[in-house]
Design a protein around this motif. Structure first.
Motif, mmCIF file in Angstrom:
data_model
loop_
_atom_site.group_PDB
_atom_site.id
_atom_site.type_symbol
_atom_site.label_atom_id
_atom_site.label_comp_id
_atom_site.label_asym_id
_atom_site.label_seq_id
_atom_site.Cartn_x
_atom_site.Cartn_y
_atom_site.Cartn_z
ATOM 1 N N THR A 1 1.173 8.026 7.296
ATOM 2 C CA THR A 1 2.230 6.706 7.604
ATOM 3 C C THR A 1 3.127 6.728 6.850
ATOM 4 O O THR A 1 4.595 6.000 7.273
ATOM 5 C CB THR A 1 1.222 5.303 7.477
ATOM 6 O OG1 THR A 1 0.874 5.461 5.985
ATOM 7 C CG2 THR A 1 -0.137 5.513 8.246
ATOM 8 N N ARG B 1 -0.048 3.391 2.289
ATOM 9 C CA ARG B 1 -0.303 2.392 0.988
ATOM 10 C C ARG B 1 -1.305 1.201 1.454
ATOM 11 O O ARG B 1 -1.803 0.437 0.394
ATOM 12 C CB ARG B 1 1.031 1.831 0.672
ATOM 13 C CG ARG B 1 2.428 2.540 0.160
ATOM 14 C CD ARG B 1 2.075 3.219 -1.099
ATOM 15 N NE ARG B 1 3.149 3.975 -1.360
ATOM 16 C CZ ARG B 1 3.393 5.049 -1.062
ATOM 17 N NH1 ARG B 1 2.724 5.736 0.038
ATOM 18 N NH2 ARG B 1 4.546 5.974 -1.328
ATOM 19 N N ASP B 2 -1.204 0.830 2.554
ATOM 20 C CA ASP B 2 -2.014 -0.416 2.810
ATOM 21 C C ASP B 2 -2.927 -0.195 4.095
ATOM 22 O O ASP B 2 -3.253 -1.004 4.886
ATOM 23 C CB ASP B 2 -1.221 -1.653 3.514
ATOM 24 C CG ASP B 2 -0.275 -1.137 4.687
ATOM 25 O OD1 ASP B 2 -0.209 0.410 5.056
ATOM 26 O OD2 ASP B 2 0.419 -1.744 5.416
ATOM 27 N N ARG C 1 10.325 3.100 -7.183
ATOM 28 C CA ARG C 1 9.327 3.132 -6.119
ATOM 29 C C ARG C 1 7.899 2.524 -6.244
ATOM 30 O O ARG C 1 7.750 1.655 -5.444
ATOM 31 C CB ARG C 1 9.106 4.642 -5.533
ATOM 32 C CG ARG C 1 10.173 4.980 -4.722
ATOM 33 C CD ARG C 1 9.735 5.222 -3.362
ATOM 34 N NE ARG C 1 9.724 7.067 -3.247
ATOM 35 C CZ ARG C 1 9.009 7.617 -2.182
ATOM 36 N NH1 ARG C 1 8.251 7.041 -1.599
ATOM 37 N NH2 ARG C 1 8.994 8.835 -2.273
ATOM 38 N N ASP D 1 7.283 -0.711 -3.946
ATOM 39 C CA ASP D 1 6.273 -0.666 -3.116
ATOM 40 C C ASP D 1 4.960 -1.650 -3.606
ATOM 41 O O ASP D 1 4.449 -2.041 -2.720
ATOM 42 C CB ASP D 1 5.343 0.783 -3.176
ATOM 43 C CG ASP D 1 6.476 1.950 -2.502
ATOM 44 O OD1 ASP D 1 7.691 1.571 -2.155
ATOM 45 O OD2 ASP D 1 6.080 3.180 -2.847
ATOM 46 N N ARG E 1 9.485 6.864 6.616
ATOM 47 C CA ARG E 1 10.485 7.869 6.307
ATOM 48 C C ARG E 1 11.504 7.868 7.575
ATOM 49 O O ARG E 1 12.624 7.910 7.535
ATOM 50 C CB ARG E 1 9.960 9.069 5.989
ATOM 51 C CG ARG E 1 9.509 9.069 4.486
ATOM 52 C CD ARG E 1 8.428 10.219 4.261
ATOM 53 N NE ARG E 1 8.115 10.381 2.918
ATOM 54 C CZ ARG E 1 8.708 11.020 2.058
ATOM 55 N NH1 ARG E 1 9.899 11.748 2.161
ATOM 56 N NH2 ARG E 1 8.376 10.787 0.880
ATOM 57 N N ARG F 1 5.921 -6.304 -3.299
ATOM 58 C CA ARG F 1 6.309 -7.158 -2.237
ATOM 59 C C ARG F 1 5.048 -7.901 -1.565
ATOM 60 O O ARG F 1 3.972 -7.375 -1.727
ATOM 61 C CB ARG F 1 6.775 -6.454 -1.051
ATOM 62 C CG ARG F 1 6.173 -5.194 -0.697
ATOM 63 C CD ARG F 1 6.909 -4.540 0.626
ATOM 64 N NE ARG F 1 5.928 -3.473 0.844
ATOM 65 C CZ ARG F 1 6.157 -2.399 0.537
ATOM 66 N NH1 ARG F 1 7.186 -1.768 -0.113
ATOM 67 N NH2 ARG F 1 5.358 -1.421 0.919
ATOM 68 N N ARG G 1 7.069 -3.488 9.189
ATOM 69 C CA ARG G 1 5.781 -3.258 9.198
ATOM 70 C C ARG G 1 5.052 -3.766 10.364
ATOM 71 O O ARG G 1 4.065 -3.198 10.874
ATOM 72 C CB ARG G 1 5.105 -4.061 8.062
ATOM 73 C CG ARG G 1 5.879 -3.729 6.573
ATOM 74 C CD ARG G 1 5.047 -3.867 5.495
ATOM 75 N NE ARG G 1 3.996 -3.155 5.291
ATOM 76 C CZ ARG G 1 4.072 -1.856 4.664
ATOM 77 N NH1 ARG G 1 5.254 -1.545 4.036
ATOM 78 N NH2 ARG G 1 3.081 -1.299 4.396
HETATM 79 O O1 DC Z 1 3.781 8.165 0.977
HETATM 80 P P1 DC Z 1 5.619 8.331 1.208
HETATM 81 O O2 DC Z 1 5.977 8.686 -0.327
HETATM 82 O O3 DC Z 1 5.770 9.413 2.243
HETATM 83 O O4 DC Z 1 5.917 7.025 1.527
HETATM 84 C C1 DC Z 1 7.498 6.642 1.647
HETATM 85 C C2 DC Z 1 7.681 5.151 1.274
HETATM 86 O O5 DC Z 1 7.183 4.454 2.735
HETATM 87 C C3 DC Z 1 7.022 4.634 0.410
HETATM 88 O O6 DC Z 1 7.665 4.497 -0.728
HETATM 89 C C4 DC Z 1 6.551 3.172 0.713
HETATM 90 C C5 DC Z 1 6.509 3.175 2.299
HETATM 91 N N1 DC Z 1 5.198 3.193 2.848
HETATM 92 C C6 DC Z 1 4.530 1.864 3.161
HETATM 93 O O7 DC Z 1 5.239 0.865 2.634
HETATM 94 N N2 DC Z 1 3.408 1.862 3.925
HETATM 95 C C7 DC Z 1 2.774 2.746 4.113
HETATM 96 N N3 DC Z 1 1.467 2.865 4.762
HETATM 97 C C8 DC Z 1 3.298 4.047 3.896
HETATM 98 C C9 DC Z 1 4.513 4.175 3.186
#
Ligand code: DC
Length: 221
Positions: free
Chosen positions: A38, A120-121, A170, A174, A43, A177, A98
């Motif tokens: 994701t 992340r979520d 980051r 990340d 990106r 928020r 999102r």
């Molecule tokens: O996993 P990554 O480094 O490719 O993710 C890039 C950015 O995208 C990360 O710094 C935060 C965001 N991201 C997010 O907010 N929620 C996700 N599910 C995946 C990535």
């Protein structure tokens, strides 16, 4: 009795460069499940905006970029650059972005017989019912070292210190928020890969998933 949710979702969350991508793709291969990274979605949204001279902090423009996203854009090599990672983290703070990316991820999570989703979520927002949840982490220094080697391998001219600063920034963005705090789901298993090789991390992840799978197949057991 069959479990209510027939899709065996493996949610792999964690901070940037924690090793979650490698663990997730190895798990997907092992189980023969499709995988969704994701981070690539965010990106690609960031790169759409940058390529159109847009402003990453403009919530309306960012949401429009997310709504117009086409899956083919995830294949572009530029989404794997340092610039794209930074842009992703900035557009990801907009709740509209999102929301725009939610359905696509949710549909993936409903695919049977199962899938691997990394982000992340995933374990908290996208697939809170996922029967297998991992939260993969490592120290900022170890993560910076991995990401630095990866970027240098891709031909980017960056120093370790620049990447360590990126990682710290980051993590702050990340994790800080309200719309999607990067927190470990209460039922996720923590996997700290700081001292592990890729092989060891994968092996530990596989055991966590096997335990979850046994529980899922036998809810009363
Ligand atoms: O996993 P990554 O480094 O490719 O993710 C890039 C950015 O995208 C990360 O710094 C935060 C965001 N991201 C997010 O907010 N929620 C996700 N599910 C995946 C990535």
């Amino acid at each position: 009795m069959a479990p209510k949710n027939a899709a065996f979702v493996i949610a792999v969350d964690g901070p940037a460069a924690s090793g979650k991508g490698t663990v997730a793709s190895r798990l997907a291969k092992l189980y023969g499940y499709p995988m969704l990274d994701t981070g690539l979605l965010y990106r690609a949204v960031g790169m759409r905006l940058l390529n159109a001279d847009g402003d990453l902090d403009d919530a309306i423009a960012a949401e429009a970029a997310a709504r117009g996203l086409e899956l083919a854009e995830l294949e572009m090599p530029e989404v794997r650059t340092r610039q794209a990672g930074e842009a992703a983290s900035r557009v990801a703070v907009h709740p509209g972005v999102r929301a725009a990316l939610f359905d696509l991820q949710r549909d993936f999570a409903l695919r049977e017989p199962g899938s691997v989703i990394d982000g992340r979520d995933i374990g908290t927002v996208i697939a809170p019912e996922a029967p297998a949840k991992l939260f993969v982490t490592a120290s900022p220094e170890v993560r910076a070292d991995r990401r630095w080697k990866q970027l240098v391998g891709q031909g980017e001219a960056v120093t370790f210190d620049e990447i360590l600063a990126d990682i710290r920034k980051r993590d702050e963005r990340d994790g800080g928020r309200a719309s999607a705090p990067m927190t470990q789901a209460p039922d996720a298993v923590l996997l700290d890969t700081s001292e592990m090789t890729i092989e060891q991390a994968f092996d530990a992840a596989r055991r966590i998933v096997e335990t979850a799978r046994a529980r899922w197949g036998n809810p009363k057991g």
